[in-house]
Design an enzyme around this catalytic site. Structure first.
Site, PDB file in Angstrom:
ATOM      1  N   GLN A  82       0.793  -1.147  -0.022  1.00 29.25           N
ATOM      2  CA  GLN A  82       0.003   0.037   0.026  1.00 29.25           C
ATOM      3  C   GLN A  82       0.792   1.178   0.174  1.00 29.25           C
ATOM      4  OE1 GLN A  82      -1.509  -1.172   4.121  1.00 29.25           O
ATOM      5  NE2 GLN A  82      -1.530   1.194   4.239  1.00 29.25           N
ATOM      6  N   CYS A 102      -4.950  -0.012   3.623  1.00 27.93           N
ATOM      7  CA  CYS A 102      -4.874  -1.414   4.277  1.00 27.93           C
ATOM      8  C   CYS A 102      -6.238  -1.967   4.191  1.00 27.93           C
ATOM      9  CB  CYS A 102      -4.455  -1.355   5.520  1.00 27.93           C
ATOM     10  SG  CYS A 102      -5.495  -0.631   7.034  1.00 27.93           S
ATOM     11  N   HIS A 106      -5.386  -1.114  11.718  1.00 24.02           N
ATOM     12  CA  HIS A 106      -4.762  -1.558  10.527  1.00 24.02           C
ATOM     13  C   HIS A 106      -5.880  -3.000  10.262  1.00 24.02           C
ATOM     14  CE1 HIS A 106      -1.874  -2.170   7.395  1.00 24.02           C
ATOM     15  NE2 HIS A 106      -1.516  -3.241   8.016  1.00 24.02           N
ATOM     16  N   ASN A 149      -0.105  -9.298   5.052  1.00 26.03           N
ATOM     17  CA  ASN A 149      -0.015  -7.937   5.134  1.00 26.03           C
ATOM     18  C   ASN A 149       0.042  -7.153   3.837  1.00 26.03           C
ATOM     19  OD1 ASN A 149      -0.106  -5.387   6.475  1.00 26.03           O
ATOM     20  ND2 ASN A 149       1.662  -5.605   7.628  1.00 26.03           N
TER      21      ASN A 149
END
Length: 466
Positions: A86, A92, A385, A407
């Site tokens: 990102q 996110c 997040h 992630n």
């Protein structure tokens, strides 16, 4: 009254009490001397100081035994593709959601890897959030400017962050597209300037709408004024991100080098090639605070991005029920969107989320005893997040002991960008998972029918994942 009688009636002067030095409201020289003596009397403190000053607190807190225990291997592990990035943006929640969706496209076309455009939903989210903000201004025209409501609305009107329900609303309205159909731009990967100038226009718009309202303009006149403002926001977004396509052609090759060409609209592409029934997915949260009883549903005032869209909705459950639902969905071959407080007790380079791996208590010779409930109540922690669970390790006792995390911070952290989360960390810092209703119990599904309790705009459960 004689002078003698007056003296008898007078109250004696109050003699100030002597405050013991240790109870002084100020830091006295004696206190500082005692602090220094306490520090110097233990050689372990000098060793800790030398380590932290040279290497930093983070490196000096690492428990290397725990890093060996948290292996990056799992009894349940999904093929999720290459890790995305990102970059300098707070997307996110979009990346995590698109990562769950792209797996379906990869499977359908037998692809090694592909990405859905993250710039495309960013465009529509910024536009819709701008409209959402101005609509909220129109609904609060008589609120005092100095009040808490206006302070909340004006604080960050078009932030990058979001929630699962907000993304689902975007997808249902605008669909999704492959990344090649709307690639990243400079400002999609680094959104600071774009957000700055849209925010400036929106605050100007709020001022103008409130000013015109004070001058007696009608609701229809104010809405026409708002439409002109939205035209300007659309122009800013097109210049910064590019104009989103109404239709596109996507060309790629599968694992066997077979050529594929798809011509579609964004809405058709989502319906035909992603095929998620978004209404079947619900947000389960774990907020163990006294003001939010378990087994109730909740929403948050002013939390959203699309005027006329579905309100954000949560079902609050004990943490073990979130884990059980996540395990069921992963075991069925489907990844899980989740929200957590990623900055807590984590090793970024190693890609490890573990309370036992980070030991500031040993470094500083103190304790950090707040519970999850207390951290929420005292604003020490909240969801910050969003990521994706793509695996879980089930121990011999049938319970999870660590989780595989996809992630969106690129390949340079963790194992090619994939992280490990200990089960204890899940309990303490995971706040939300998104689950297909078919993996819930009947009792849990029935709870979803309750009318949601509305939380204040500034409640911790109204935080946005960035």
């Amino acid at each position: 009254m004689s002078t003698e009688q007056k003296k008898k009636n007078e109250k004696p002067a109050r003699v100030p009490a002597t405050v013991p030095a240790e109870l002084s409201p100020s830091l006295t020289a004696a206190m500082l001397t005692q602090f220094e003596q306490d520090f110097s009397c233990k050689s372990a403190y000098a060793s800790a100081m030398n380590a932290a000053v040279k290497n930093g607190i983070g490196a000096s807190c690492i428990d290397y035994e725990e890093t060996r225990f948290c292996q990056n291997n799992f009894s349940v592990s999904l093929d999720a593709g290459e890790v995305t990035n990102q970059k300098q943006s707070g997307r996110c929640w979009m990346f995590a959601a698109l990562n769950t969706m792209r797996q379906r496209v990869m499977k359908k076309f037998k692809l090694k890897n592909m990405e859905l455009s993250q710039s495309y939903p960013l465009f529509w989210d910024k536009l819709e959030k701008s409209n959402w903000f101005l609509e909220n201004i129109l609904s609060t025209l008589d609120e005092p400017l100095e009040g808490r409501i206006m302070h909340h609305l004006l604080a960050d009107p078009v932030a990058d962050g979001g929630q699962w329900d907000m993304f689902a609303d975007l997808v249902q309205k605008y669909g999704v597209i492959p990344q090649e159909a709307m690639p990243e731009s400079f400002d999609s990967s680094a959104t600071k300037d774009l957000t700055k100038y849209i925010t400036l226009k929106l605050r100007e718009g709020a001022m103008r709408l409130r000013g015109e309202h004070a001058q007696g303009k009608s609701a229809a006149e104010l809405r026409l004024l708002k439409n002109g403002m939205m035209n300007e926001i659309y122009r800013i977004l097109c210049i910064s991100l590019g104009k989103p396509p109404a239709a596109f052609t996507w060309e790629t090759r599968d694992k066997d080098d077979k050529f594929i060409r798809i011509t579609s609209t964004p809405q058709e592409f989502f319906k035909k090639y992603v095929g998620m029934k978004l209404d079947d997915y619900v947000s389960l949260i774990n907020a163990p605070t006294k003001d939010k009883p378990f087994y109730k549903t909740y929403t948050v005032r002013f939390l959203g991005n699309i005027a006329g869209g579905k309100p954000v909705r949560y079902l609050n459950l004990p943490i073990d029920e979130l884990k059980k639902a996540a395990c069921a969905q992963l075991s069925a071959g489907e990844s899980v969107w989740f929200g957590s407080d990623v900055q807590q007790w984590f090793l970024k380079t190693e890609g490890l989320l573990s309370i036992k791996a980070v030991r500031p208590d040993l470094l500083f010779d103190t304790v950090f005893p707040l519970t999850k409930e207390q951290r929420l109540d005292y604003r020490e922690s909240l969801m910050t997040h969003a990521m994706t669970f793509t695996g879980v390790n089930i121990a011999d006792d049938g319970k999870p002991n660590r989780w595989r995390v996809e992630n969106s911070w690129g390949k340079d952290v963790g194992k090619e960008g994939y992280w490990v989360m200990s089960d204890e960390w899940f309990s303490e810092f995971t706040y939300q998972v998104v689950i297909n209703k078919k993996y819930l119990t009947k009792k849990q599904r029935d709870m979803l029918e309750q009318k949601p309790i509305e939380l204040a705009p500034w409640d911790p459960m109204g935080s946005l994942a960035i």
